[in-house]
Every structure is written in structure tokens, then in C-alpha cells.
Design an enzyme around this catalytic site. Sequence first.
Site, PDB file in Angstrom:
ATOM      1  N   ASP A   1       1.016  -1.145  -0.059  1.00  0.00           N
ATOM      2  CA  ASP A   1      -0.060   0.097   0.026  1.00  0.00           C
ATOM      3  C   ASP A   1       0.841   1.164   0.074  1.00  0.00           C
ATOM      4  O   ASP A   1       2.089   1.196   0.156  1.00  0.00           O
ATOM      5  CB  ASP A   1      -1.174  -0.024   1.006  1.00  0.00           C
ATOM      6  CG  ASP A   1      -0.344   0.057   2.599  1.00  0.00           C
ATOM      7  OD1 ASP A   1       0.600   0.954   2.805  1.00  0.00           O
ATOM      8  OD2 ASP A   1      -1.180   0.107   3.352  1.00  0.00           O
TER       9      ASP A   1
ATOM     10  N   LYS B   1      -4.835   2.628  -0.196  1.00  0.00           N
ATOM     11  CA  LYS B   1      -5.651   3.804  -0.360  1.00  0.00           C
ATOM     12  C   LYS B   1      -4.813   4.704   0.471  1.00  0.00           C
ATOM     13  O   LYS B   1      -3.821   4.372   1.177  1.00  0.00           O
ATOM     14  CB  LYS B   1      -6.486   3.720   0.685  1.00  0.00           C
ATOM     15  CG  LYS B   1      -7.367   2.313   0.329  1.00  0.00           C
ATOM     16  CD  LYS B   1      -9.003   2.380   0.624  1.00  0.00           C
ATOM     17  CE  LYS B   1      -9.628   1.196  -0.095  1.00  0.00           C
ATOM     18  NZ  LYS B   1     -11.017   1.631  -0.303  1.00  0.00           N
TER      19      LYS B   1
ATOM     20  N   MET C   1      -4.998   9.373  11.124  1.00  0.00           N
ATOM     21  CA  MET C   1      -5.853  10.085  10.035  1.00  0.00           C
ATOM     22  C   MET C   1      -6.535  11.234  10.458  1.00  0.00           C
ATOM     23  O   MET C   1      -7.670  11.471  10.365  1.00  0.00           O
ATOM     24  CB  MET C   1      -6.524   9.274   9.309  1.00  0.00           C
ATOM     25  CG  MET C   1      -5.958   7.815   8.627  1.00  0.00           C
ATOM     26  SD  MET C   1      -7.080   6.695   8.261  1.00  0.00           S
ATOM     27  CE  MET C   1      -7.318   5.863   9.588  1.00  0.00           C
TER      28      MET C   1
HETATM   29  N1  SAH Z   1      -1.795   0.195   9.728  1.00  0.00           N
HETATM   30  C1  SAH Z   1      -1.223   1.509   9.945  1.00  0.00           C
HETATM   31  C2  SAH Z   1      -2.186   2.745  10.062  1.00  0.00           C
HETATM   32  C3  SAH Z   1      -2.987   2.953   8.700  1.00  0.00           C
HETATM   33  S1  SAH Z   1      -4.102   4.358   8.797  1.00  0.00           S
HETATM   34  C4  SAH Z   1      -0.371   1.506  11.175  1.00  0.00           C
HETATM   35  O1  SAH Z   1      -0.536   0.545  11.983  1.00  0.00           O
HETATM   36  O2  SAH Z   1       0.402   2.232  11.601  1.00  0.00           O
HETATM   37  C5  SAH Z   1      -3.053   5.451   7.953  1.00  0.00           C
HETATM   38  C6  SAH Z   1      -2.640   6.510   8.983  1.00  0.00           C
HETATM   39  O3  SAH Z   1      -1.618   6.113   9.989  1.00  0.00           O
HETATM   40  C7  SAH Z   1      -2.205   7.831   8.523  1.00  0.00           C
HETATM   41  O4  SAH Z   1      -2.881   8.666   8.033  1.00  0.00           O
HETATM   42  C8  SAH Z   1      -1.397   8.184   9.662  1.00  0.00           C
HETATM   43  O5  SAH Z   1      -2.367   9.031  10.460  1.00  0.00           O
HETATM   44  C9  SAH Z   1      -0.721   6.751  10.449  1.00  0.00           C
HETATM   45  N2  SAH Z   1       0.659   6.911   9.927  1.00  0.00           N
HETATM   46  C10 SAH Z   1       1.014   5.758   9.259  1.00  0.00           C
HETATM   47  N3  SAH Z   1       2.368   5.912   9.207  1.00  0.00           N
HETATM   48  C11 SAH Z   1       2.590   7.051   9.746  1.00  0.00           C
HETATM   49  C12 SAH Z   1       3.827   7.740  10.004  1.00  0.00           C
HETATM   50  N4  SAH Z   1       5.320   7.118   9.549  1.00  0.00           N
HETATM   51  N5  SAH Z   1       3.978   8.989  10.531  1.00  0.00           N
HETATM   52  C13 SAH Z   1       2.607   9.560  11.186  1.00  0.00           C
HETATM   53  N6  SAH Z   1       1.436   8.609  10.871  1.00  0.00           N
HETATM   54  C14 SAH Z   1       1.475   7.481  10.208  1.00  0.00           C
END
Ligand code: SAH
Length: 259
Positions: A46, A68, A183
Site C-alpha cells: 500500500d 488507499k 488520520m
Molecule cells: N496500519 C497503519 C495505519 C494505517 S492508517 C499502522 O498500524 O500504523 C494510516 C494512518 O496511519 C495515517 O493517516 C497516519 O495517521 C498514520 N501513520 C502511518 N504511518 C505513519 C507515519 N510514519 N507517521 C505518522 N503517521 C503515520
Amino acid sequence: MLDLPFDLPAFAPGSVWLAGAGPGDPGLLTLLALHGLRGAEHVVHDALVDGRILALIPAGVAVESMGKRGGAASARQADITARLIELARAGKKVLRLKGGDPFVFGRGPEEALALAAAGVPFRIVPGITAGIGGLAYAGIPVTAKETNSAVAFVTGHGPDGEMPDEFDWDALARGAPVLVFYMGLKHLDRLTSRLMAAGRRADEAVAVVCDAATPRQAVLETTLAEAAGAVERAGLKPPALLVVGPVVALRRQLDWWMP
Ligand code: SAH
């Protein structure tokens, strides 16, 4: 493949590994995720997976981006699951790689349920979620003895892109001293207003952590009342986490990270 004193599971042809890539830093990959990256024949990742992690995929392996990303043109979830099933049925060793942890706000459960329904064998490879490991790179623990013994992880927008309204905002605001929003930028203004209306203090500490655990990591410290304006002025962009609560102050002593 990896020189380890124990065995890692074999990647069976016709199966899907649904793996988390962690928040960014390739060093945060699990051994199993790296093993999957080295053993897969087809990788479907993704948009959030860091380029340095994709660079670990051996030459000759098919790599497809399907995922997405808030608002941007993106593959439909049904197309993604159909593609995973198609590849597995063609006998491929399929690695489905997601940012963070596949079971945290990542559509991993939907994909796993579709694989289960189709009778495709799968393995879940958990990853370090951004809301814990990414915040650690900003010097923010999600719990600490002196500040909080509960934390809530919340999505700032639902599957339809709107503010989530299925939960009780008043209970959320009262229930956990520390709130970690994924998010959270899109509806930041409404989200912070809801929390204040539900009784959280306007001067309560907030940190916005963008691109955590990557060379682009940026952290803004603000308050609930000022967060939306400060984020706008600073021009901060997703992916970003929003942390509300007393753990934010610990960053003053714990900000260890250097790009
Ligand atoms: N499965 C992922 C989350 C997916 S939803 C997890 O466990 O981290 C996507 C959201 O995750 C983004 O909009 C942000 O809020 C957060 N996110 C993911 N990677 C990030 C990063 N390196 N820095 C800040 N926020 C992050």
C-alpha cells in the site's frame, strides 16, 4: 535466507502473507516481515510503505502498488482483495505489505476475511504500528506510570472519509487520558472542537507527528485550542498522528531521535 539459529515458517506457494512494514524506519521491520520480503514471488503493497523497505525486495519479484491514501486516487478495496485471491490461486507466494500493523486501521481484517472466505491460506505478520512505534520516534510514550494507565487509539475519519460518529465522543474524552488519532488531520478542527465540547481542556497538550520514523519526521507541539490553526500555518501534511494528553510533555526529556 536470514542466518538465524531458529527456523522461520516456509512461504507456501498459493498463500498470502499479510504483513506490517512498521511506520517507516526499515530497522523496525520484524524478522518475519523481512523473511516474507525475501521469499515472496509477488508483493502487493500500500501507499504508506517506505521506499527503503520496498528496496529490500529482490530483483525480479513482481511489485504492485495497491492501496488507499486519504483522498488520493486509490484502488478499490474489492479490487485489492480480488487481486490477492487471483494471485494466490495462480500458485504465487503473495506478500501483502501494509504500513504499520496490518490489523490497526489498515483494512487488514477485511483482506484477511476475504482470503478466509475464499479458502486461500494466509498468515498475519504483525508490524509496529505508527501510533506506538512512530510516537516513540518522537519521544512520546503512549503510557507512563506517572501520567496515564489507559490510552485510546482512534481513527480521525471513517471508511467514508467523514468524521467517525459511531462512538460516544463524551465517553472517549472522559475515558482515556491519552488519545492517539490516526488520520486526524482532515477533520482536525472538528475533532479538537468535539474533544473540548466533551470537557477536555483547551490548553491540553497536543503533538502532531508527521512522517514518524522517516528522515522527514516533523513534530509540532501545540494545544487542543490551537492545533488546527498551528497545523494549517505550518503546512503539515499526512501521514500524521495526533496525540492528546500528558504524555506529550515527556518529549521534553525523551526527544532522542535525530534524522
Ligand atoms: N496500519 C497503519 C495505519 C494505517 S492508517 C499502522 O498500524 O500504523 C494510516 C494512518 O496511519 C495515517 O493517516 C497516519 O495517521 C498514520 N501513520 C502511518 N504511518 C505513519 C507515519 N510514519 N507517521 C505518522 N503517521 C503515520
